[in-house]
Design a protein around this motif. Sequence first.
Motif, PDB file in Angstrom:
ATOM      1  N   ARG A  49      19.925  -2.041 -42.984  1.00  0.00           N
ATOM      2  CA  ARG A  49      20.316  -1.728 -41.550  1.00  0.00           C
ATOM      3  C   ARG A  49      20.576  -0.304 -41.499  1.00  0.00           C
ATOM      4  O   ARG A  49      21.872  -0.056 -41.575  1.00  0.00           O
ATOM      5  CB  ARG A  49      21.198  -2.772 -41.052  1.00  0.00           C
ATOM      6  CG  ARG A  49      20.885  -4.156 -40.630  1.00  0.00           C
ATOM      7  CD  ARG A  49      21.852  -5.119 -40.805  1.00  0.00           C
ATOM      8  NE  ARG A  49      22.550  -5.391 -41.871  1.00  0.00           N
ATOM      9  CZ  ARG A  49      23.410  -6.184 -42.094  1.00  0.00           C
ATOM     10  NH1 ARG A  49      23.725  -7.108 -41.233  1.00  0.00           N
ATOM     11  NH2 ARG A  49      23.996  -6.095 -43.557  1.00  0.00           N
ATOM     12  N   ASP A  51      22.116   2.768 -39.532  1.00  0.00           N
ATOM     13  CA  ASP A  51      22.663   2.976 -38.437  1.00  0.00           C
ATOM     14  C   ASP A  51      23.144   4.361 -38.586  1.00  0.00           C
ATOM     15  O   ASP A  51      24.293   4.811 -38.729  1.00  0.00           O
ATOM     16  CB  ASP A  51      24.005   2.196 -38.650  1.00  0.00           C
ATOM     17  CG  ASP A  51      24.713   2.298 -37.329  1.00  0.00           C
ATOM     18  OD1 ASP A  51      26.078   1.840 -37.339  1.00  0.00           O
ATOM     19  OD2 ASP A  51      24.681   3.167 -36.476  1.00  0.00           O
ATOM     20  N   ARG A  54      23.979   7.162 -33.585  1.00  0.00           N
ATOM     21  CA  ARG A  54      25.243   7.390 -32.874  1.00  0.00           C
ATOM     22  C   ARG A  54      25.365   8.701 -32.571  1.00  0.00           C
ATOM     23  O   ARG A  54      25.286   9.676 -33.194  1.00  0.00           O
ATOM     24  CB  ARG A  54      26.452   6.825 -33.380  1.00  0.00           C
ATOM     25  CG  ARG A  54      26.320   5.203 -33.855  1.00  0.00           C
ATOM     26  CD  ARG A  54      27.482   4.739 -34.123  1.00  0.00           C
ATOM     27  NE  ARG A  54      27.560   3.399 -35.017  1.00  0.00           N
ATOM     28  CZ  ARG A  54      28.572   2.705 -35.492  1.00  0.00           C
ATOM     29  NH1 ARG A  54      29.585   3.180 -34.999  1.00  0.00           N
ATOM     30  NH2 ARG A  54      28.172   1.838 -36.178  1.00  0.00           N
ATOM     31  N   SER A  85      25.624   4.906 -41.250  1.00  0.00           N
ATOM     32  CA  SER A  85      25.465   4.184 -42.546  1.00  0.00           C
ATOM     33  C   SER A  85      25.174   5.383 -43.579  1.00  0.00           C
ATOM     34  O   SER A  85      24.587   6.389 -43.368  1.00  0.00           O
ATOM     35  CB  SER A  85      24.439   3.259 -42.480  1.00  0.00           C
ATOM     36  OG  SER A  85      23.084   3.713 -41.717  1.00  0.00           O
TER      37      SER A  85
END
Length: 169
Positions: A49, A51, A54, A85
């Motif tokens: 995943r 990430d 942001r 991440s």
Amino acid sequence: MTVGQHWLTVEPLEARAFAPFGDVIEAGRGAAPRTINEGFAQRFDALARLDVGRDGGQAMLSLFRAKPRPMPFQLRLVERHLRGSQAFIPYPPQRFLVVIAPPGPAPTREQLRCFMASEGQGVNYAAGTWHHPLIALDDGGDFLVIDRHADDDDCEEHSLLEAGVWVKA
Ligand SMILES: NC(=O)N[C@@H](O)C(=O)O
Ligand code: NI
């Protein structure tokens, strides 16, 4: 003040045990592969995943050319990336050590966990997971790294030198 030596147990890297900290990247874990290209390839999708979006972040693919850490090794620090991440995939495959602690306040030495990633495995640290910077072994080598690129400095460090934490592989 260093309070003696605290040795970490090295555990084999396994998806379930690593789940609180992120993903184990390896073919065959997760969804079944899809046969593509007229049968000449298989796709193993969504192995981690990522990430990285942001606050205006974008995905960045880098290559780390890592030197091996001397063993036994005294851990120097853990760091965390609160807004993204970070994935490490050896290229070509090689074993390496992963030292992590759960997201949250700076970890005590008792919260640290050490995993041995075997050849063919990589890791993806979830945002906020405390981790030691890359610990390459043997002859060192190259690692593909996928993490968040942005104008902010998303790397908070916590020193472990006073805690006297050691690992041997
Ligand atoms: N400094 C850097 O880009 N790498 C670290 O975040 C690391 O986890 O190795
Ligand atoms: Ni990092």
